[in-house]
Design an enzyme around this catalytic site. Structure first.
Site, PDB file in Angstrom:
ATOM      1  CB  THR A 151       5.044 -35.962  38.467  1.00  0.00           C
ATOM      2  OG1 THR A 151       5.037 -35.507  39.822  1.00  0.00           O
ATOM      3  CG2 THR A 151       5.133 -37.479  38.422  1.00  0.00           C
ATOM      4  CD  GLU A 152       6.834 -40.047  35.173  1.00  0.00           C
ATOM      5  OE1 GLU A 152       7.803 -40.014  34.392  1.00  0.00           O
ATOM      6  OE2 GLU A 152       6.744 -40.868  36.106  1.00  0.00           O
ATOM      7  CG  LEU A 153      10.504 -32.883  32.259  1.00  0.00           C
ATOM      8  CD1 LEU A 153      11.128 -32.950  33.644  1.00  0.00           C
ATOM      9  CD2 LEU A 153      11.549 -33.235  31.213  1.00  0.00           C
TER      10      LEU A 153
END
Lengths: 408, 406
Positions: A151-153
């Site tokens: 998530t969100e890198l």
């Protein structure tokens, strides 16, 4: 030298936003996500709006590009919360995604089903969500996922080691200067302490030219033409094998509206890039297979693709966000033991990172509300309704417990 | 630049935000080079005002003036100035008549470069001064009769004076966009004549004061047991929306018990509010202080955790900033002008008691939320300065041209 390739990766996601869920709803109604009013918390209305502005036109453009250019390829990550809403409210959009994947030139990337920050709170829960996502992708698209993005890198060495031991062949992260130093993101790397996994790093300059700057009339490169952009990409890749363009799918049509010319820009860029025989596109797996790591990269601290800080401060930067997450994950054992699927599903939907993002005050308090995107009037409102939902979750756990006790 | 400032009160003889705003505005103007004659309608000592000349228009004592009902819509009389008795200083119209007479005599001696009149109370004097001197008239609107009368219609004479004053003014300063819009829509004044200048907040005037825990000892003992003190410091008039606040208090107590409500102030609605708190079954949880000033006033902010401004119509709302400065989390109605300059607050429509209750419970049950609200709002009001207000006023004085002939 092998040919230069663009690894285009688009992230598809919609959260289930919490409605104006009042303290007077707690223990009475448990429909946290069912806003029906004319506002930005109405998940169905938002989904239908974005479907018209982005998913429908972009999928038809992607299909056209796949049909026209046999060399065109891309990768998508599609969250479980998106897929569930898509099944309910826009089955035609889901069909168009299936058709893209059926071309064999669209790879699906693995992630947490609920677009959560579970990796930082519960490894157990995190793995369950990765498994659930893999299964959902299998069920809908009939394909396996081999490359992971969090998530969100949000990435660190520990995550890379986990993905390696789990069996993923690749993982995605931000190509952040503070980590890379003199090194270029245009190569395959190996995460520190891993054996069989490749690390693809986002070329944030070229990615953000499209994702953030494309429609900005104050940008000194505005308006950006496909020709100019192709030159930039060729220059960046002049002696390196990869250009990793990672961005939100909704860049096309939602973040950058159609009237910015984003769709025709993209169409022309793909054609322009492929008009040179040295150029090609890779899916994430192909980019890893075609290259050998040139170096090891270590990120002991978490790096994300967000903001100038490239950290988690937009999600976990203030005490409200920490409190909300702490209270949420404190319910894990009770929720799991309940065996109540509705409760489990609601608890997991509350894990979607967007909820914490809406509570972010770091721009709000400095008066820069332009940088701030939220369906709520303020971060305090977001916290208020979220915590009410948590209270109701507790009430439901207690109620189930009493039921169970009286049953047996 | 000579400014004739027509006011109604100055600290310490003020009953609300009007006097505070006039004081700080005048001080910052004086630092900016303005020479100020400030007229008040009573006779009293004003410490720390040597930056301007304060003139007493009548021999009335400040305390007598509180009884005149200058801020209570219902209490003002229905008389034109010509019908009023110049000798009758027990009525507000009599005092105003004497105030006009004083200003006439004053401007005959010293002609100002600009006349700055604050609210309906001094608008008649402002128009007369403009008539005599030809200097531009700037009317500063801190509140209108529509605000003071809450959900009622208000006093027709006061409406008439405001309408005339706004028509005759060469420029109008409104303390918020809410007020500007009200002036446009209710008094049909062209928008380009009105400038919004939000009030500021003077942190320095709160330095060097130490909270005395004995003032509200009972509340402190409840706090020690985990109670949250929800306060408001205001006049008890319909404008302030306090019946809605009490309904919200009762609703909040249904969901969370450890709440206590402090209503600091006094006014015509006090008895009604007392009765209502009993009707709602929360009489034991609502504390009425009566009129507060000095230590009791400041310590009311100090003892409070949450400050509620429930006004039906509040042109600005300085008390919200005073409360924020004392570490209160702010919950303010959308009908308050101060909300235009603050982001780190909860907002509700004044009639939405359920939402207000929800917000009270949310803050009372989350230290994290309270901390974020109180810390973040401080950064916001720290940016507001009376010097910016003065600079805007100076530029209005310099550009104001007599456009509305009398």
């Amino acid at each position: 030298m092998s040919r230069r390739g663009i690894t285009l990766y688009l992230h598809v996601h919609q959260p289930e936003r919490v409605r104006d869920y009042s303290i007077f709803d707690v223990s009475q109604q448990h429909d946290y996500f069912s806003e029906t009013g004319n506002n930005e918390r109405n998940n169905r209305a938002v989904f239908e709006k974005v479907a018209n502005k982005s998913y429908r036109p972009m999928n038809s453009l992607l299909q056209k590009l796949l049909d026209t250019h046999p060399e065109f390829k891309l990768s998508l990550s599609i969250t479980g919360t998106f897929l569930e809403q898509c099944e309910q409210w826009a089955p035609d959009v889901l069909d168009s995604f299936k058709q893209l994947v059926a071309s064999g030139r669209v790879e699906i990337v693995a992630e947490t089903y609920y677009h959560s920050l579970a990796f930082f709170y519960s490894r157990d829960e995190f793995e369950k969500q990765v498994v659930a996502h893999k299964q959902k992708i299998r069920d809908i698209f009939g394909v396996e996922t081999n490359v992971f993005r969090n998530t969100e890198l949000a990435y660190n060495d520990e995550l890379a080691r986990w993905a390696d031991s789990y069996g993923f062949k690749g993982i995605l992260a931000e190509g952040w200067d503070a980590v890379l130093g003199w090194r270029s993101p245009n190569y395959l790397y190996k995460p520190s302490g891993t054996r069989n996994i490749g690390l693809l790093l986002k070329n944030y300059k070229l990615s953000d030219d499209i994702a953030f700057r494309f429609g900005n009339k104050d940008w000194n490169e505005w308006p950006l033409s496909a020709d100019t952009y192709t030159e930039w990409v060729q220059a960046s890749a002049s002696d390196s094998p990869l250009i990793n363009l990672f961005m939100d799918y909704e860049t096309f049509g939602e973040h950058q509206w159609e009237d910015t010319g984003i769709f025709s820009f993209f169409e022309h860029f793909v054609a322009k890039w492929l008009s040179n025989n040295d150029n090609q596109f890779y899916t994430v797996s192909e980019a890893i297979d075609a290259n050998t790591p040139v170096d090891e990269v270590s990120m002991p601290h978490t790096v994300t693709w967000a903001d100038t800080e490239r950290d988690l401060s937009a999600w976990l930067g203030n005490s409200m966000q920490h409190e909300a997450m702490r209270h949420l994950y404190a319910l894990e054992n009770d929720v799991m033991r309940s065996g109540n699927m509705q409760l489990v599903s609601d608890w997991r939907k509350l894990q979607t990172s967007d909820h914490a993002y809406y509570m972010c005050t770091k721009w709000f308090r400095d008066g820069d509300v332009h940088a701030y995107f939220s369906p709520y009037e303020s971060p305090y409102d977001a916290f208020l309704y979220y915590m009410n939902a948590i209270r109701d979750m507790r009430w439901r756990i207690m109620a189930l417990h009493h039921e169970g006790a009286s049953d047996g | 630049m000579n400014i004739l400032m027509l006011g109604w009160e100055l600290p310490p003889h003020n009953s609300g935000g009007l006097g505070v705003a006039c004081y700080h505005m005048s001080k910052a103007l004086a630092i900016n080079g303005a020479s100020i004659d400030f007229v008040v309608p009573y006779t009293a000592l004003h410490p720390n005002t040597d930056f301007m000349r304060v003139h007493a228009a009548t021999p009335v004592k400040p305390l007598q003036r509180y009884g005149l009902g200058a801020y209570d819509s219902a209490a003002a009389e229905y008389k034109s100035l010509s019908e009023s008795d110049l000798e009758d200083l027990s009525s507000i119209r009599g005092v105003q008549k004497r105030y006009v007479r004083f200003v006439e005599q004053h401007v005959n001696r010293t002609a100002p470069d600009a006349i700055h009149a604050h609210d309906w109370l001094t608008m008649e004097a402002g128009m007369r001064a403009k008539e005599i001197t030809g200097a531009p008239l700037i009317v500063h609107v801190h509140a209108t009769e529509f605000d003071r009368s809450g959900e009622l219609y208000g006093n027709p004479i006061v409406h008439e004076i405001e309408y005339q004053g706004l028509m005759m003014a060469d420029r109008i300063i409104a303390v918020s966009t809410i007020t500007k819009n009200l002036i446009i829509h209710r008094y049909h004044i062209p928008a380009d004549k009105i400038e919004v200048v939000h009030n500021a907040f003077d942190v320095d005037s709160f330095l060097g004061y130490e909270y005395d825990r004995r003032t509200y000892r009972y509340l402190e003992s409840l706090k020690a047991e985990g109670y949250t003190v929800v306060a408001t410091v205001t006049r008890f008039t319909v404008q302030k929306g306090l019946t809605h606040f009490l309904k919200a208090a009762a609703r909040a107590c249904e969901k969370y018990d450890k709440l206590v409500f402090l209503l600091a102030g006094d006014g015509e609605q006090r008895d009604e509010l007392l009765a209502l708190s009993a009707d709602l079954g929360i009489a034991d949880k609502v504390l009425f202080t009566g009129f507060v000033r000095g230590r009791q006033w400041r310590d009311a902010y100090n003892v409070a955790d949450i400050f509620v401004m429930s006004s039906v119509s509040e042109p600005f709302g300085l008390t919200a900033l005073e409360a924020a400065h004392h570490d209160n989390a702010l919950i303010i109605s959308r009908q308050c002008g101060v909300g235009e300059v603050l982001g780190s607050v909860f907002r509700f429509d004044f009639w939405d008691s359920d939402l207000l209750a929800d917000q009270i419970v949310a803050v009372a049950t989350s230290q994290a939320l309270k901390k974020e609200l109180t810390e973040n709002v401080k950064r916001e009001y720290a940016r507001m300065s009376w010097h910016d207000v003065a600079a805007k006023c100076m530029s209005i004085y310099q550009t104001a041209r007599v456009g509305a002939a009398i």
